[in-house]
Design a protein around this motif. Sequence first.
Motif, PDB file in Angstrom:
ATOM      1  N   VAL A  46      27.625 125.430 -59.185  1.00  0.00           N
ATOM      2  CA  VAL A  46      26.969 126.620 -59.718  1.00  0.00           C
ATOM      3  C   VAL A  46      26.944 127.703 -58.641  1.00  0.00           C
ATOM      4  N   ARG A  80      34.853 120.002 -69.408  1.00  0.00           N
ATOM      5  CA  ARG A  80      34.441 118.729 -68.802  1.00  0.00           C
ATOM      6  C   ARG A  80      34.905 117.542 -69.644  1.00  0.00           C
ATOM      7  N   ALA A  84      32.510 125.454 -71.269  1.00  0.00           N
ATOM      8  CA  ALA A  84      32.226 124.546 -70.157  1.00  0.00           C
ATOM      9  C   ALA A  84      32.232 123.095 -70.626  1.00  0.00           C
ATOM     10  N   VAL A 115      34.194 122.237 -63.558  1.00  0.00           N
ATOM     11  CA  VAL A 115      33.684 123.528 -64.011  1.00  0.00           C
ATOM     12  C   VAL A 115      32.821 124.154 -62.924  1.00  0.00           C
ATOM     13  N   ILE A 116      33.047 125.443 -62.688  1.00  0.00           N
ATOM     14  CA  ILE A 116      32.193 126.256 -61.826  1.00  0.00           C
ATOM     15  C   ILE A 116      31.447 127.232 -62.724  1.00  0.00           C
ATOM     16  N   GLY A 117      30.132 127.156 -62.752  1.00  0.00           N
ATOM     17  CA  GLY A 117      29.337 128.089 -63.525  1.00  0.00           C
ATOM     18  C   GLY A 117      28.885 129.246 -62.654  1.00  0.00           C
ATOM     19  N   ASN A 151      25.952 122.139 -67.360  1.00  0.00           N
ATOM     20  CA  ASN A 151      27.280 121.674 -67.760  1.00  0.00           C
ATOM     21  C   ASN A 151      28.354 122.089 -66.759  1.00  0.00           C
ATOM     22  N   SER A 152      27.948 122.329 -65.517  1.00  0.00           N
ATOM     23  CA  SER A 152      28.879 122.722 -64.461  1.00  0.00           C
ATOM     24  C   SER A 152      28.827 121.722 -63.319  1.00  0.00           C
ATOM     25  N   ASP A 153      29.953 121.551 -62.666  1.00  0.00           N
ATOM     26  CA  ASP A 153      30.012 120.706 -61.476  1.00  0.00           C
ATOM     27  C   ASP A 153      29.531 121.459 -60.240  1.00  0.00           C
ATOM     28  N   LEU A 194      24.556 126.427 -69.049  1.00  0.00           N
ATOM     29  CA  LEU A 194      25.819 126.480 -68.320  1.00  0.00           C
ATOM     30  C   LEU A 194      25.692 125.757 -66.990  1.00  0.00           C
TER      31      LEU A 194
END
Length: 317
Positions: free
Chosen positions: A125, A101, A97, A107-109, A121-123, A118
Amino acid sequence: MNATERSIVEQFPFWDRAPQLPITADAGRRYVVVGCGTSFYLAQSVASAMNLAGIEAVAVPGSEWTHRPRAWVANETGVMVMVLSRSGESTESVQAAQRSRQAGLPVIGVTCEAGSSLARNSDHVLFATTHPEEGIVMTASASLMVLLGLRFIGQAVGPETSLEARRVLQALDHGLPAVLADRSHFVFLGSGPLYGIAQEGALKLQEMSLSYTQAYHPMEYRHGPVSLVDDRTLVVMLTSDALRDEEAKLARELQAKGARVIGFGGPGDLSIEVTAPDALRGLVCLPALQLLGERVALRRGIDSTAPRHLTKVVLVA
């Protein structure tokens, strides 16, 4: 009933409570679906379902995406990265992830821990709460992450899906003793979105019961691996609509060579009706495959709540 079995048989209310998603897939983008271990096999199933829905996708192991992305995607323009991780703390998943970035990729967590590394660090979730007794072995959380991935691409996953999954699990449990006796070599076969689920079924049984397992695309099985089939082999065939006749023929061939066959949606020594379409069939069968691992572990006197050499979160120093 131990905690592992409870997390398997009691998972369906968690499916029904899984939230609707804040975003859905954009058919104009390309997706890289990342995971490690179980999550990678789930990623393979989700990516295949994406492609069948007209959304370009590829599944990549976490460490591969971090360290050699060009082996998987020649041009990252327009790529969105989906990372699956139950805990959201597995080192390789979090690094994947972060690397995405840093490269300017959204990023999709997909996780069962909303406050995880995670998630931070995701845009976006995608989150669902898993069974509170789930331990080292991924059970309900694995199903939930597949469910979220399918909803992301527009598949309707509702109460009827969990009802069928419960029925399939119960049918397996009822018929399993007759086909399981004297079997020590386990083979899982599935095509398309079912291939990743076959791999996950093999992994579950292996880690829960310390048994020898294999997973293949069905039509590939004749090309060498079939040499190991004997009267100790149990084959789990995840039959698809697309290859129903070919997979049924293979099941009969394997029976003639001494194997017993569990046919999910197809013929076998134990044949279990599955009415869900191919896109949902893996999710419907997954809890039954988890229970198969628990039942084999029980026969072998192995405690599936403490699988050998495994930890709930893989952290790499």
